[in-house]
Design a protein around this motif. Structure first.
Motif, PDB file in Angstrom:
ATOM      1  N   SER A 397       0.680   4.471   2.365  1.00 23.08           N
ATOM      2  CA  SER A 397       2.063   4.755   1.990  1.00 23.08           C
ATOM      3  C   SER A 397       2.131   6.148   1.381  1.00 23.08           C
ATOM      4  O   SER A 397       1.252   6.543   0.607  1.00 23.08           O
ATOM      5  CB  SER A 397       2.558   3.706   0.991  1.00 23.08           C
ATOM      6  N   GLY A 439      -0.944   0.865  -0.566  1.00 16.49           N
ATOM      7  CA  GLY A 439       0.318   1.201  -1.198  1.00 16.49           C
ATOM      8  C   GLY A 439       0.135   1.781  -2.578  1.00 16.49           C
ATOM      9  O   GLY A 439      -0.986   1.933  -3.080  1.00 16.49           O
ATOM     10  N   THR A 478       1.576  -0.907  11.126  1.00 18.79           N
ATOM     11  CA  THR A 478       2.044  -1.261   9.793  1.00 18.79           C
ATOM     12  C   THR A 478       2.984  -0.173   9.298  1.00 18.79           C
ATOM     13  O   THR A 478       2.651   1.012   9.364  1.00 18.79           O
ATOM     14  CB  THR A 478       0.858  -1.397   8.823  1.00 18.79           C
ATOM     15  N   THR A 480       6.187   0.789   6.117  1.00 22.55           N
ATOM     16  CA  THR A 480       6.634   0.441   4.778  1.00 22.55           C
ATOM     17  C   THR A 480       7.793   1.325   4.351  1.00 22.55           C
ATOM     18  O   THR A 480       7.940   2.449   4.840  1.00 22.55           O
ATOM     19  CB  THR A 480       5.487   0.575   3.753  1.00 22.55           C
ATOM     20  N   LEU A 485       6.770  -4.390   3.302  1.00 21.96           N
ATOM     21  CA  LEU A 485       5.746  -4.113   4.310  1.00 21.96           C
ATOM     22  C   LEU A 485       6.196  -4.717   5.626  1.00 21.96           C
ATOM     23  O   LEU A 485       6.627  -5.870   5.671  1.00 21.96           O
ATOM     24  CB  LEU A 485       4.424  -4.750   3.881  1.00 21.96           C
ATOM     25  N   THR A 502       8.544  -8.748   8.086  1.00 20.76           N
ATOM     26  CA  THR A 502       8.634  -7.939   6.875  1.00 20.76           C
ATOM     27  C   THR A 502       8.366  -8.788   5.645  1.00 20.76           C
ATOM     28  O   THR A 502       8.937  -9.871   5.482  1.00 20.76           O
ATOM     29  CB  THR A 502      10.023  -7.281   6.761  1.00 20.76           C
ATOM     30  N   LEU A 505       6.420  -6.361  -0.911  1.00 20.26           N
ATOM     31  CA  LEU A 505       5.115  -5.836  -1.319  1.00 20.26           C
ATOM     32  C   LEU A 505       4.639  -6.425  -2.646  1.00 20.26           C
ATOM     33  O   LEU A 505       3.438  -6.604  -2.850  1.00 20.26           O
ATOM     34  CB  LEU A 505       5.178  -4.307  -1.435  1.00 20.26           C
TER      35      LEU A 505
END
Length: 539
Positions: A397, A439, A478, A480, A485, A502, A505
């Protein structure tokens, strides 16, 4: 005399009162026997508060509420802008998206034709650029009424605005086109797209700028030369040097004889400016004996690609990565940076054990050899970091800190360690097969049948989510928005419906899911899906 606008103090008086019955007495008169009275409640009397005080208090509360809301809006705006800078970032995943635009392909699949979509793309500034499908595809389906492959896709190089779906520009190409650099997940970006096209004896090198302007020149190929598109505005010219090797015969039932090609010619690689033809660097890749099955060439024969019955010891191909030139052919293999450094040999002591090279991000490459270790180098091959294990390349991320490496030391690929920059281990994960997303606060890990969220600082398990209902599907991408996510899944055979799921997170709660018919990527924070009929925007 006090000022008229001076605020009075707020005073609370506790007053005992007996209520209206006590003041009026009782009906039994003065001679009646007195009965004890229950203790009356204490009533709170609020002294008069000036209207100005109430107005000031209300205004202060309003200001605080507006300030908090403004901070939240600024934070959301900054988060969205940050997500737009990454190929894994989406502006918002709060709600299920719906189609907002569609650009149909020039060539649609034949009726009854059931084949995987094989479309590579690249981003140029804010635009999604889609080369012709035939420029990259190795999938070929014979058309019933003509003897050539039919692939769904565009006939030209097409640039699309991912927000509005408007076609910004189109550039037509000739026969046998190939363009680079490109990739499948929209993570490759370039300032110059190089395409090579035209008949074998009149190949042309075409350079396309982000605004769609072009510059073309003749490839001027000598006998035995080939030219391929490269990264960073390069065209890569290859040719074999030395005497031709002997022929090798192959039979479908018994294989090739001899089994190994032990003699062959070295390969000269020349990287030149695609616009001008000026050479930037040269490299020679030495021939290395290999299994003759790896030297078979694919050529067009009638309606489909077939494998020749004889080995071509001069066969070679070049693929353009975002920052690498990857050479692969009979007896030759090399990965070079855009400046010409042999990255695969950058840390080999004797130059005889090439490493597997993975692009991490612009200017950083992970080199992994036979031993359980990874060396991170720059474009010049200089060592930046040494890790004890094989590094896992994960989706990161854009708001995540750059403080951990995820490294595995087990030969079966399961489990990994979160290592700090100094090599110390922050925490370990025993069962994870891959890192789905690194993340800001949560590391999302694939454990096979389940997906788990781990606290980034400690590795403690925060939540789990079961992949029940996704049988027959393979994870593709993947994405975000920093708060949620998204896991994009495709059917394993590339045909049929996929799912876009989805999760929150922080909690792992499934927020929503939707069916898909092709790969879903993020471009400038916008979701784009490729189908067998065209490209469509989701928002």
């Amino acid at each position: 005399m006090p000022r008229p606008d001076k605020q009075e103090p707020v005073v609370f008086d506790l007053v005992e009162e007996h209520g209206p019955d006590a003041a009026a007495g009782t009906d039994e008169g003065p001679d009646a026997a007195a009965e004890p009275l229950a203790r009356p409640p204490l009533l709170v009397r609020l002294s008069r508060v000036p209207r100005r005080t109430w107005l000031l208090t209300a205004a202060a509360v309003t200001v605080v509420a507006v300030a908090v809301a403004a901070v939240d809006l600024v934070r959301d705006d900054r988060r969205e802008e940050l997500m737009r800078t990454s190929s894994v970032g989406v502006a918002s995943l709060a709600d299920p998206p719906a189609e907002i635009w569609r650009v149909p392909f020039d060539t649609l699949p034949e009726q009854g034709q059931d084949m995987p979509l094989d479309q590579q793309v690249v981003t140029m500034g804010p635009l999604l650029v889609v080369p012709p499908a035939k420029a990259q595809s190795q999938w070929v389906a014979p058309a019933p009424d003509r003897g050539e492959p039919v692939l769904p896709g565009f006939e030209d190089v097409v640039a699309i605005d991912p927000e509005r779906g408007e076609v910004a520009w189109r550039v037509p190409l000739g026969d046998h086109p190939t363009c680079g650099p490109t990739g499948y997940d929209a993570s490759t970006s370039t300032e110059a797209l190089v395409c090579v096209h035209g008949a074998d004896d009149v190949r042309e090198v075409l350079t396309i700028a982000p605004d769609g302007s072009t510059r073309a020149r003749s490839a001027d190929l000598a006998q035995g030369e080939q030219v391929f598109p490269g990264p960073d505005g390069l065209a890569v010219r290859t040719s074999r040097t030395g005497e031709p090797a002997g022929a090798v015969a192959c039979e479908p039932s018994v294989g090739c004889s001899p089994e190994f090609v032990t003699t062959g010619r070295d390969l000269l690689v020349v990287a030149e400016d695609a616009r001008t033809g000026t050479a930037r660097w040269r490299a020679v890749v030495d021939f290395d004996p290999m299994n003759s099955m790896n030297c078979q060439a694919t050529v067009e024969s009638g309606e489909r690609l077939t494998v020749e019955s004889a080995v071509d010891t001069d066969v070679v191909a070049v693929r353009a990565g975002a920052g690498t030139v990857v050479v692969d052919g009979c007896g030759v293999s090399a990965t070079l940076s855009v400046s010409g450094t042999r990255l695969d040999l950058a840390v080999a002591a004797d130059g005889s054990s090439p490493a597997w090279v993975t692009e991490l991000d612009p200017g950083r490459f992970a080199l992994q050899g036979e031993g359980p270790g990874t060396t991170v180098v720059d474009e010049a091959g200089e060592t930046l970091q040494t890790l004890n294990g094989w590094v896992r390349v994960d989706a990161t991320s854009p708001d995540a800190p750059d403080d951990l490496w995820f490294v595995t030391t087990r030969t079966d690929g399961s489990g990994f360690e979160a290592q700090r920059e100094d090599g110390s281990v922050a925490w370990s994960e025993r069962y994870g097969w891959s890192v789905l997303l690194a993340g800001r606060d949560v590391v999302v890990v694939d454990r096979g049948n389940t997906v788990v969220g781990l606290e980034r600082s400690t590795g403690a398990e925060l939540w789990t989510w079961s992949r029940d209902g996704l049988a027959g599907l393979a994870r593709y991408r993947t994405l975000t928005d920093g708060e949620a996510l998204a896991l994009a899944h495709l059917s394993r055979d590339g045909v049929g419906e996929g799912r876009f799921v989805t999760l929150d997170l922080d909690t792992g709660e499934q927020l929503w899911d939707m069916p898909t018919t092709g790969p879903v990527v993020a471009v400038g924070g916008h979701l784009v899906e490729f189908t067998r009929e065209g490209v469509r925007g989701l928002g």
